[in-house]
Each structure stands twice: as C-alpha cells, then as structure tokens.
Design a protein around this motif. Structure first.
Motif, PDB file in Angstrom:
ATOM      1  N   PHE A 193     -41.194 -29.562 -25.586  1.00  0.00           N
ATOM      2  CA  PHE A 193     -40.444 -28.435 -26.148  1.00  0.00           C
ATOM      3  C   PHE A 193     -39.937 -27.529 -25.034  1.00  0.00           C
ATOM      4  N   ASP A 194     -40.818 -27.182 -24.085  1.00  0.00           N
ATOM      5  CA  ASP A 194     -40.439 -26.234 -23.032  1.00  0.00           C
ATOM      6  C   ASP A 194     -39.323 -26.776 -22.147  1.00  0.00           C
ATOM      7  N   VAL A 195     -39.363 -28.081 -21.881  1.00  0.00           N
ATOM      8  CA  VAL A 195     -38.316 -28.670 -21.044  1.00  0.00           C
ATOM      9  C   VAL A 195     -36.976 -28.647 -21.783  1.00  0.00           C
ATOM     10  N   LEU A 196     -37.012 -28.940 -23.077  1.00  0.00           N
ATOM     11  CA  LEU A 196     -35.766 -28.908 -23.848  1.00  0.00           C
ATOM     12  C   LEU A 196     -35.214 -27.477 -23.913  1.00  0.00           C
ATOM     13  N   VAL A 197     -36.097 -26.505 -24.135  1.00  0.00           N
ATOM     14  CA  VAL A 197     -35.656 -25.102 -24.174  1.00  0.00           C
ATOM     15  C   VAL A 197     -35.000 -24.731 -22.842  1.00  0.00           C
ATOM     16  N   ASP A 198     -35.631 -25.111 -21.756  1.00  0.00           N
ATOM     17  CA  ASP A 198     -35.120 -24.736 -20.438  1.00  0.00           C
ATOM     18  C   ASP A 198     -33.754 -25.356 -20.174  1.00  0.00           C
ATOM     19  N   LEU A 199     -33.611 -26.606 -20.556  1.00  0.00           N
ATOM     20  CA  LEU A 199     -32.325 -27.293 -20.380  1.00  0.00           C
ATOM     21  C   LEU A 199     -31.228 -26.604 -21.200  1.00  0.00           C
ATOM     22  N   LEU A 200     -31.553 -26.301 -22.470  1.00  0.00           N
ATOM     23  CA  LEU A 200     -30.569 -25.653 -23.343  1.00  0.00           C
ATOM     24  C   LEU A 200     -30.222 -24.253 -22.828  1.00  0.00           C
ATOM     25  N   ARG A 201     -31.235 -23.541 -22.356  1.00  0.00           N
ATOM     26  CA  ARG A 201     -31.017 -22.190 -21.828  1.00  0.00           C
ATOM     27  C   ARG A 201     -30.024 -22.219 -20.660  1.00  0.00           C
ATOM     28  N   LYS A 202     -30.235 -23.170 -19.770  1.00  0.00           N
ATOM     29  CA  LYS A 202     -29.327 -23.287 -18.620  1.00  0.00           C
ATOM     30  C   LYS A 202     -27.898 -23.598 -19.062  1.00  0.00           C
ATOM     31  N   ILE A 203     -27.783 -24.447 -20.089  1.00  0.00           N
ATOM     32  CA  ILE A 203     -26.451 -24.793 -20.617  1.00  0.00           C
ATOM     33  C   ILE A 203     -25.757 -23.545 -21.166  1.00  0.00           C
ATOM     34  N   PHE A 204     -26.503 -22.755 -21.947  1.00  0.00           N
ATOM     35  CA  PHE A 204     -25.885 -21.551 -22.538  1.00  0.00           C
ATOM     36  C   PHE A 204     -25.488 -20.550 -21.441  1.00  0.00           C
ATOM     37  N   VAL A 205     -26.364 -20.367 -20.458  1.00  0.00           N
ATOM     38  CA  VAL A 205     -26.052 -19.428 -19.371  1.00  0.00           C
ATOM     39  C   VAL A 205     -24.800 -19.892 -18.628  1.00  0.00           C
ATOM     40  N   ARG A 206     -24.760 -21.186 -18.351  1.00  0.00           N
ATOM     41  CA  ARG A 206     -23.619 -21.743 -17.608  1.00  0.00           C
ATOM     42  C   ARG A 206     -22.300 -21.545 -18.350  1.00  0.00           C
ATOM     43  N   HIS A 207     -22.382 -21.390 -19.684  1.00  0.00           N
ATOM     44  CA  HIS A 207     -21.149 -21.236 -20.471  1.00  0.00           C
ATOM     45  C   HIS A 207     -20.948 -19.813 -20.975  1.00  0.00           C
ATOM     46  N   GLY A 208     -21.535 -18.853 -20.260  1.00  0.00           N
ATOM     47  CA  GLY A 208     -21.151 -17.460 -20.498  1.00  0.00           C
ATOM     48  C   GLY A 208     -22.072 -16.648 -21.392  1.00  0.00           C
ATOM     49  N   VAL A 209     -23.266 -17.161 -21.672  1.00  0.00           N
ATOM     50  CA  VAL A 209     -24.200 -16.399 -22.508  1.00  0.00           C
ATOM     51  C   VAL A 209     -25.150 -15.631 -21.585  1.00  0.00           C
ATOM     52  N   SER A 210     -25.506 -14.414 -21.956  1.00  0.00           N
ATOM     53  CA  SER A 210     -26.443 -13.617 -21.154  1.00  0.00           C
ATOM     54  C   SER A 210     -27.797 -14.318 -21.101  1.00  0.00           C
ATOM     55  N   GLU A 211     -28.584 -14.016 -20.073  1.00  0.00           N
ATOM     56  CA  GLU A 211     -29.906 -14.641 -19.928  1.00  0.00           C
ATOM     57  C   GLU A 211     -30.749 -14.430 -21.185  1.00  0.00           C
ATOM     58  N   THR A 212     -30.795 -13.193 -21.681  1.00  0.00           N
ATOM     59  CA  THR A 212     -31.625 -12.875 -22.844  1.00  0.00           C
ATOM     60  C   THR A 212     -31.205 -13.687 -24.065  1.00  0.00           C
ATOM     61  N   THR A 213     -29.917 -13.678 -24.344  1.00  0.00           N
ATOM     62  CA  THR A 213     -29.426 -14.382 -25.533  1.00  0.00           C
ATOM     63  C   THR A 213     -29.532 -15.892 -25.363  1.00  0.00           C
ATOM     64  N   ALA A 214     -29.300 -16.375 -24.143  1.00  0.00           N
ATOM     65  CA  ALA A 214     -29.396 -17.821 -23.890  1.00  0.00           C
ATOM     66  C   ALA A 214     -30.810 -18.317 -24.204  1.00  0.00           C
ATOM     67  N   ALA A 215     -31.815 -17.533 -23.819  1.00  0.00           N
ATOM     68  CA  ALA A 215     -33.198 -17.933 -24.089  1.00  0.00           C
ATOM     69  C   ALA A 215     -33.457 -17.978 -25.601  1.00  0.00           C
ATOM     70  N   ILE A 216     -32.873 -17.041 -26.335  1.00  0.00           N
ATOM     71  CA  ILE A 216     -33.054 -16.993 -27.796  1.00  0.00           C
ATOM     72  C   ILE A 216     -32.369 -18.188 -28.462  1.00  0.00           C
ATOM     73  N   LEU A 217     -31.127 -18.454 -28.080  1.00  0.00           N
ATOM     74  CA  LEU A 217     -30.384 -19.583 -28.665  1.00  0.00           C
ATOM     75  C   LEU A 217     -31.067 -20.909 -28.337  1.00  0.00           C
ATOM     76  N   ALA A 218     -31.543 -21.033 -27.099  1.00  0.00           N
ATOM     77  CA  ALA A 218     -32.170 -22.285 -26.657  1.00  0.00           C
ATOM     78  C   ALA A 218     -33.454 -22.534 -27.455  1.00  0.00           C
ATOM     79  N   ASP A 219     -34.256 -21.505 -27.603  1.00  0.00           N
ATOM     80  CA  ASP A 219     -35.502 -21.620 -28.366  1.00  0.00           C
ATOM     81  C   ASP A 219     -35.195 -22.049 -29.808  1.00  0.00           C
ATOM     82  N   ASN A 220     -34.213 -21.411 -30.404  1.00  0.00           N
ATOM     83  CA  ASN A 220     -33.838 -21.702 -31.788  1.00  0.00           C
ATOM     84  C   ASN A 220     -33.351 -23.139 -31.951  1.00  0.00           C
TER      85      ASN A 220
END
Lengths: 345, 345
Positions: free
Chosen positions: A17-44
C-alpha cells in the motif's frame, strides 16, 4: 525492481500500500498538485485499488492528469473553511479537489459532531473524482455515523426523459459495527456507475437491460452508445430518480455548488473531474445515551445475512482488503507501465 | 346532515378539512386517546385523505382503533424529551404514538436547527402508522430541509432472502421551493407500500411483477399471498435493500427503538401499529450564507420537468389538495358510515 514490490511476474506486479501511495503521490505532484493534496489523492486512489474498487483506482489516474493538464482544476487550491462555531460548516474548495477540502475540515467536523451530536459539512466549488465510501468509512472508525452526497456531471436522464440532467449522484453511508468492520455502502443513484460504463466500453462488455439510453433516448445495452451522447437511467425507476434529485439539492443547491447540468468544461478539452459540491452529515450515536449502537448495527447486519442476503455492500471490499494486505496490491503490467511513464513524464 | 358538509349524494359526502379533523378527533378520544394526541392524529389522518394519500387516510382508522382496543399502544402516553442542549435531541415516546412525540419536540428541534444549522431528533418506543411526508413537509414551509426515516414491522425480504426482516422503511425528504409548494417525497424502501398491498387485497387487484414473494419465497403478484405469510421485495434490488438496512440503523439502532424484526404484538390480537423508532435530520440551508436555496431547488425541479419527467413526487398531492380545498374532501358512503359508527360506539 521498485522497493516494496513483493512479487512480480510478466503480468502482475504486487505493491505494498505504502509503495503505491508514494508512486501515486509523485505522479500527482509532477502534474501540478500541491504536496498536501497529492498525498490525499494518492492515499484515496490507492485505497480504492487495494479494496478492488477498480473503477476508482489506478483506472482514474489518466483522468486526473488529463484534467490537470487542461487547466480545469486547480491542484494547488487552498480550501477556505467558513466556520461561525455552529454545527454546520461550509468550505469553499476554490476550484480544487473536494478531498483536499474535506480533509482540511475534518477535525472541525469531528469536533462539532462530538459537541453537538451532529455536524454538517457543505463543500462547494469542488472536484470529486473518486469513490464515496472512503469519505464516510473513517467516521465509522471513530464510532460515528456518516452520510454523504455528491453530484457530478449530467449523465442520467429522469424516467421518461430524453435529456441527461442528473449526475450518477452517489449516496454513501457508514456506521460502526461491533466486532466487525463498519457497515458501509456507496451506491450511485443510476442503474450503473459511470466508471463501470467506461470499463465496459474499454473491455467490450454489454450493459444489463435498463442501464441506459442512446443519444435518441432509446434503451441500449451498448456502453459506447451510452457514452456517445446517450445517458444512464436511475436505479429503481421513479424512486431512484427522487434520490438523484435529492442529491442535486443537498450536494449543490444547499452547498452553493454547481448542479450536474451546469458543469461546463467545454473551454478545457481533456477535463473529466466535475466541479460541483458535496454534503456530509455526521451523527454521534452515543449522544444522549445509547451505549449499544455498534452492537445493534452488528445485530441487524447479522439478521440480514441470516434472512438470506448472501453479501452485504461492504463485504467484498473488506475481504479484498484483507487479501491484498497479505499478497500486496496486484497491478497489471500495462497499469504499472502507465504509472512508471506518468511519474517520469 | 353534519355541519360543514358541502355536498352529498348517496355515494359521496364532501367534508371540509376542519369537519373531518373534528370527526376523527372525536373518534380517537372515544377510543382512549388523550385530547392532545387525538387532535394530532386527526389532523395527520385528515391531511392524508385531503391529499389523496388514501392508504394513510380514513383507511387507517380501523387499524388505529383495533390497536387501541388491543392494549398494544398507549393513546394517553406522555412523551419525554431528553435534551442536554445539543443539536441532537432524544424523545422517549413511552409506547405512545410517534406523532405525539415529534409534535412535542418540534419547537426544540426548530430552535436547534436555527441555532446550529442542523438539528437531529431521535424518537424511540414509538408507534408510527401514518404517511411520512406530513412529518417533513412543515419543515420546508419554515425554509428548512428535512429528512426522516422510520422503520415498521418485518414485511420485506432482502434480495435472495426468504425471511422478512425489514419494514417498508420509508425515507421522506422535503425542501422549500421558491414560488411553488415544497419539493417533497415519501417513498418506501420496498417495491410497493404495505398500505397499497392491503388496498389491492381489499379491492382484488394484482400487484406488479417483482413486488413480493409468497410464504415459500416464490415471486407472486397476488396481494393475499404476500399478506398471508409472504413478503415484499425491496425496490431496485440490492440498492433498495441497502437503504432498507440503513433505515433500520438510523430509525432503530440509533434511536434505541425496536428493529422491525423485533416488533412482537403476539400478546395483543388486533394490534397493527409497529412500535419502533424515527429519526429526523433538519438543516437550515441559509446557515453560513446561502440566500438562494429555494430558488435553486425550484431551478433543478424545473430542469427535471424540462428533461422529460412528467410528474415530480409531490405534484399529485398538491394538485389534489388544491382540488379538495374547492370541493371539500370526498368521502365514500361506506367510509362515512364507518366514521359515524366509530364516533358513536
């Protein structure tokens, strides 16, 4: 091989789970999402994939990215809480993701539900693109009852109608259950979820009878006809339509958000996240004396199984969650390739 | 001829609303209901008859009387409000009618909804035998949004099940609508209302496919087979069943009332009023700034009509109400005879 990868074949990679969250978080950040929101979207998103809610897991990532690229949503928006101390709290998501707004307001909502026995959170100007059960389940984990309503974009015709006016407009409900995971459901007001129509179209399956109409308002089982100017039908005829309309009233009229019909992304090609509103109602069942609530919920759920209903709404998700906790989350090779591409784009 | 009778033939008598209320009130008092509660029940029953909700109008009076005679309900019960100043209020109806409890708590509920933006009322040990829309509509008249949930007695099997476990478990919703009567719906979680099955049995009509099962769990369209040990099915399959279960949780587990399955009147032959619970959620849509709510509700209702839905849930009732305001409330000769007999019993 990615750290945290548990097993791997040419077809399926298993991620923690944690590896998938981290990968998704990086994807969201790379495409213009703030760190805070990227972590929330990735977790979801990872929760959905983990629980087998595939229509709201990795499947949704290209839609998020496409929308961010279109400029339709602000991935860096700072939601603003409007709190005058009452049990009803409003949040202006300022054209950002709903999940960022609800995460920010959650502590206040919890506090009010505890203080007053009930709290209401009304979010507007917000983009909801995820499953609804992850929004309510955590309240049940706190011993609270939660209801949530969100409207989307117009893809559902009322019975007898030809023009799509309602979103799939899901209603989600969660209640704590003694000795078992909470009772949770998340069901669209349409005969079928829009995500499932997209999956059926992608995989070439037919829809069941009564699921939708084509662009001329005629019944069809072809998912492409539904997506190509057609529309879905409400579940359960007029009763489902009443619920769909109630969701427009609660999630949009009450919050100050857009009706599904008002979502207009025509100036933003590639946009897929509806900008509408969301309402939460959170009740403390212990308020005023009721110490046996979670036991009673377990009792009625057990009675329902004994009466012959083989599966309750949340059963399959919790079973899949337990499985993937052991095996890791299985990711198809093409999804893995997609994620790898998006993170390094 | 009764004072207030507007026209009369051998078949139909037309009564004014006030005359019908007064006649019903006298009937309830004569059969052991307190003056206060009799006035409340009479008003409620007359509203249903006036609006053409026949399954909850005069049709219900013999059931009320039979139940009062059985000793199952206490028509003189004094409900007790449990109020610690929070937005969630509880009422113990003390084995009396739910309507007496909700009427007593209404001013406090309204006050909390105004103060806090939301109020919740949880009623238990209460007998609900009426339509649910009259419970929510008055909140919309005050500019508020109301949701209510009530469970009843076990007459609905879950999908795939053979044992009735849920009540018909209606959900009612009301919201103010600018320039028009409020948007109101009151819909059971079953494919058909129990009152309508009783009427079909009495009048010899068949039920539609999918409405119910017989005592062996087989599908049937015979209302007598449903009433004779059979059961109703939820509307909309699994989704309707999820709602039915949610209503058990909100109206019974949360309030401290009985589940539908727990209603046991075997020691009270003639009893017909289920003793369960009821939950109200009342929200002030103007709280925190939303001055256009009623206009927005009108807008989405108008859009729904324009999209092709010919009739919204409350349309027929409001039309009938306007008609009977002109003509008086039509009462069939046999119903008139019944009422006259009950008042002088």
């Amino acid at each position: 091989m990615l750290e945290g990868t548990m097993t791997s074949t040419t077809e399926i990679t298993h991620l923690t789970f944690d590896v998938l969250v981290d990968l998704l978080r990086k994807i969201f950040v790379r495409h213009g999402v703030s760190e805070t929101t990227a972590a929330i979207l990735a977790d979801n998103c990872a929760r959905a994939e983990r629980d087998g809610s595939f229509s709201h897991g990795i499947f949704r990532v290209p839609g998020y990215i496409s929308t961010l690229k279109s400029g339709w949503v602000d991935g860096k928006a700072q939601p603003v809480i409007e709190d005058d101390g009452a049990a009803l709290i409003r949040v202006d998501a300022r054209n950002g993701f709903t999940l960022a707004a609800s995460a920010l307001a959650r502590p206040t909502l919890l506090e009010r539900a505890r203080e007053q026995g009930v709290g209401v959170l009304a979010i507007r100007n917000s983009h909801h693109f995820s499953a609804l059960w992850p929004d309510v389940e955590p309240f049940a984990d706190e011993g609270l009852v939660a209801l949530s309503f969100v409207n989307s974009m117009a893809v559902v015709v009322p019975p007898g109608g030809k023009k799509a006016i309602f979103g799939t407009n899901p209603v989600a409900f969660a209640a704590p259950r003694a000795g078992q995971p909470p009772y949770v459901f998340d069901q669209s007001s349409s005969a079928i979820a829009n995500g499932d129509v997209q999956i059926a179209a992608r995989e070439g399956h037919s829809l069941r009878e009564g699921a939708g109409v084509d662009r001329d308002g005629n019944p069809t089982t072809d998912p492409r006809a539904v997506l190509d100017g057609g529309a879905l039908l409400p579940f359960g005829g007029y009763k489902g339509a009443s619920i769909a309309l109630m969701v427009e009233i609660l999630a949009a009229a009450l919050t100050g958000g857009n009706f599904s019909r008002e979502v207009d992304w025509s100036q933003h090609p590639g946009a897929q996240t509806p900008c509408t509103g969301q309402l939460f109602i959170v009740i403390d069942p212990a308020r005023g004396g009721n110490g046996h609530f979670a036991e009673r919920v377990a009792e009625i759920c057990d009675l329902t199984r004994e009466a012959g209903q083989e599966r309750l709404p949340s059963d399959r998700r919790f079973r899949t969650r337990a499985e993937t906790a052991r095996t890791g989350i299985p990711i198809k090779a093409k999804d893995m390739a997609l994620l790898q591409e998006l993170v390094s784009e």
